[in-house]
Motif scaffolding. Sequence first.
Motif, PDB file in Angstrom:
ATOM      1  N   SER A  10     -57.210 -49.762  13.274  1.00 22.49           N
ATOM      2  CA  SER A  10     -57.251 -49.705  11.809  1.00 22.49           C
ATOM      3  C   SER A  10     -58.666 -49.950  11.288  1.00 22.49           C
ATOM      4  N   ASN A  11     -59.370 -50.889  11.918  1.00 26.45           N
ATOM      5  CA  ASN A  11     -60.744 -51.202  11.500  1.00 26.45           C
ATOM      6  C   ASN A  11     -61.682 -50.014  11.689  1.00 26.45           C
ATOM      7  N   LEU A  12     -61.351 -49.132  12.637  1.00 23.06           N
ATOM      8  CA  LEU A  12     -62.156 -47.927  12.866  1.00 23.06           C
ATOM      9  C   LEU A  12     -61.903 -46.852  11.807  1.00 23.06           C
ATOM     10  N   GLY A  13     -60.877 -47.068  10.966  1.00 20.30           N
ATOM     11  CA  GLY A  13     -60.558 -46.095   9.932  1.00 20.30           C
ATOM     12  C   GLY A  13     -59.438 -45.153  10.314  1.00 20.30           C
ATOM     13  N   VAL A  14     -58.661 -45.546  11.337  1.00 19.70           N
ATOM     14  CA  VAL A  14     -57.506 -44.752  11.772  1.00 19.70           C
ATOM     15  C   VAL A  14     -56.236 -45.368  11.186  1.00 19.70           C
ATOM     16  N   SER A  15     -55.447 -44.547  10.502  1.00 19.01           N
ATOM     17  CA  SER A  15     -54.159 -45.007   9.983  1.00 19.01           C
ATOM     18  C   SER A  15     -53.084 -44.762  11.032  1.00 19.01           C
ATOM     19  N   ILE A  16     -52.343 -45.804  11.382  1.00 21.50           N
ATOM     20  CA  ILE A  16     -51.280 -45.688  12.385  1.00 21.50           C
ATOM     21  C   ILE A  16     -49.966 -45.367  11.673  1.00 21.50           C
ATOM     22  N   TRP A  17     -49.424 -44.202  11.978  1.00 29.12           N
ATOM     23  CA  TRP A  17     -48.111 -43.816  11.466  1.00 29.12           C
ATOM     24  C   TRP A  17     -47.138 -43.732  12.633  1.00 29.12           C
ATOM     25  N   LEU A  18     -45.917 -44.150  12.405  1.00 30.65           N
ATOM     26  CA  LEU A  18     -44.883 -44.128  13.435  1.00 30.65           C
ATOM     27  C   LEU A  18     -44.155 -42.797  13.417  1.00 30.65           C
ATOM     28  N   ASP A  19     -44.046 -42.163  14.571  1.00 29.61           N
ATOM     29  CA  ASP A  19     -43.328 -40.894  14.676  1.00 29.61           C
ATOM     30  C   ASP A  19     -41.880 -41.175  15.058  1.00 29.61           C
ATOM     31  N   ASP A  20     -41.170 -41.804  14.141  1.00 29.18           N
ATOM     32  CA  ASP A  20     -39.775 -42.180  14.410  1.00 29.18           C
ATOM     33  C   ASP A  20     -39.168 -42.751  13.128  1.00 29.18           C
ATOM     34  N   LEU A  21     -37.868 -42.543  12.964  1.00 31.05           N
ATOM     35  CA  LEU A  21     -37.166 -43.159  11.834  1.00 31.05           C
ATOM     36  C   LEU A  21     -35.672 -43.108  12.094  1.00 31.05           C
ATOM     37  N   SER A  22     -35.008 -44.176  11.729  1.00 32.78           N
ATOM     38  CA  SER A  22     -33.545 -44.207  11.751  1.00 32.78           C
ATOM     39  C   SER A  22     -33.083 -45.222  10.716  1.00 32.78           C
ATOM     40  N   ARG A  23     -31.843 -45.128  10.346  1.00 36.62           N
ATOM     41  CA  ARG A  23     -31.304 -46.074   9.363  1.00 36.62           C
ATOM     42  C   ARG A  23     -31.335 -47.495   9.913  1.00 36.62           C
ATOM     43  N   THR A  24     -31.097 -47.620  11.216  1.00 38.86           N
ATOM     44  CA  THR A  24     -31.120 -48.939  11.853  1.00 38.86           C
ATOM     45  C   THR A  24     -32.521 -49.538  11.829  1.00 38.86           C
ATOM     46  N   LEU A  25     -33.527 -48.712  12.046  1.00 38.93           N
ATOM     47  CA  LEU A  25     -34.917 -49.186  12.009  1.00 38.93           C
ATOM     48  C   LEU A  25     -35.236 -49.783  10.641  1.00 38.93           C
ATOM     49  N   ILE A  26     -34.682 -49.186   9.596  1.00 32.33           N
ATOM     50  CA  ILE A  26     -34.915 -49.674   8.230  1.00 32.33           C
ATOM     51  C   ILE A  26     -34.102 -50.939   7.961  1.00 32.33           C
ATOM     52  N   SER A  27     -32.780 -50.858   8.212  1.00 31.73           N
ATOM     53  CA  SER A  27     -31.878 -51.953   7.828  1.00 31.73           C
ATOM     54  C   SER A  27     -32.100 -53.222   8.649  1.00 31.73           C
ATOM     55  N   SER A  28     -32.571 -53.075   9.883  1.00 32.13           N
ATOM     56  CA  SER A  28     -32.793 -54.240  10.750  1.00 32.13           C
ATOM     57  C   SER A  28     -34.049 -55.021  10.374  1.00 32.13           C
ATOM     58  N   GLY A  29     -34.902 -54.389   9.562  1.00 34.42           N
ATOM     59  CA  GLY A  29     -36.181 -55.009   9.231  1.00 34.42           C
ATOM     60  C   GLY A  29     -37.274 -54.685  10.236  1.00 34.42           C
ATOM     61  N   ASP A  30     -36.929 -53.869  11.251  1.00 35.48           N
ATOM     62  CA  ASP A  30     -37.915 -53.568  12.298  1.00 35.48           C
ATOM     63  C   ASP A  30     -39.087 -52.725  11.780  1.00 35.48           C
ATOM     64  N   LEU A  31     -38.824 -51.843  10.820  1.00 36.12           N
ATOM     65  CA  LEU A  31     -39.918 -51.048  10.261  1.00 36.12           C
ATOM     66  C   LEU A  31     -40.908 -51.954   9.538  1.00 36.12           C
ATOM     67  N   LYS A  32     -40.402 -52.891   8.773  1.00 35.59           N
ATOM     68  CA  LYS A  32     -41.266 -53.854   8.079  1.00 35.59           C
ATOM     69  C   LYS A  32     -42.045 -54.693   9.090  1.00 35.59           C
ATOM     70  N   LYS A  33     -41.373 -55.043  10.191  1.00 36.97           N
ATOM     71  CA  LYS A  33     -42.027 -55.849  11.234  1.00 36.97           C
ATOM     72  C   LYS A  33     -43.164 -55.068  11.892  1.00 36.97           C
ATOM     73  N   LEU A  34     -42.949 -53.771  12.113  1.00 40.30           N
ATOM     74  CA  LEU A  34     -44.002 -52.939  12.699  1.00 40.30           C
ATOM     75  C   LEU A  34     -45.206 -52.843  11.755  1.00 40.30           C
TER      76      LEU A  34
END
Length: 372
Positions: A10-34
């Motif tokens: 991130s400090n180098l100016g690269v934005s990290i985006w996750l190539d994945d999504l599911s309802r469980t990833l959202i509802s579990s709080g794991d996306l926020k944790k990432l």
Amino acid sequence: MANTNTQALSNLGVSIWLDDLSRTLISSGDLKKLADDKNVVGVTTNPTIFATALSDGTAYNEQVAELAKGGTGVDETVFEITTRDVHDACDVLRSVYDATNGLDGRVSIEVDPRLARDTDGTVEMAKQLWAKVDQPNVMIKIPATEEGLPAITAALAEGISINVTLIFSLERYRGVMNAFLAGLEQAKQAGKDLSKIRSVASFFVSRVDSEVDKRLDAIGSDEAKALKGKAGVANARLAYQAYEEVFSTPRWKSLADDGAHTQRPLWASTGVKDPAYPDTMYVVDLAVKDTVNTMPPKTLDAVADHGELAGDQVTGNYEDAAGVLDALDKLGVSYSDVVQVLETEGLQKFDKSWDELLGSVKSELEKAGATL
């Protein structure tokens, strides 16, 4: 506390985006944790990701049952399911969007891949997805087919933020950047606020190596073997050189003066497919400012665990990158044929995944009592 390696990226100016999504990833709080722990500041989706999410567990059962009860058809159910996930992921990343003034916190959703050769159909669906998700941090994914280029221009002219996907060739990438500039020029003419429009251009990496390496193996010489695993990175580095060139022109400057933001290169297909190569290769070797790297979970974990960065690996390597493509050409590996095969295969893969997604949804609707 953020991971040291992802923070360094991130400090180098690269934005990290996750190539994945599911309802469980959202509802579990794991996306926020990432987002908190591994510097994830965006999400990309595609038909394969949604097909996998739907087949995994029971997270979608309640919504499918409601839609079945209302007599909703298969295509409409896919639309409702996917847009809800993207809407909710946008909520999770809204604080990132606000903190970065709209640069990141983005969640991408793709138009129906069956429309890849249909300009008008693509524009219409882009509008529908944009309106349905109704979040400022959504991006609509449009493939960079010849028919997709005018659709990209038209959607941007409407003020829709676009993730251009499935780019393999330098020539097509230049066409994408031209479509982007044309879209902003039309948006400006229509009185749109250019500062609100964002775009990325997804340049695919590992698939280039897979196709080129196959051809090098067929040649079989020591010279051919020495070039294995080099084409994908070289191609992407030359794409960044083209990016620097286009976004330093007077044409761009006039748009930037009106508040426009550059269309950042996004490195896609960054999961290493050949186990002989380092599993962080397409992250470390393409680290450079003003880019996005969208990583599958396995690649993100590898970077967090042992991704040793060595600064900007792109801007000082243009000559070497051009040399790789020249050497391939001398061996008889046709660049134009490689990129054409990859685009055709890419569209076929998305079509197949979409068919699987439709089949899964149809099955779930029938289980829930729908008559289709």
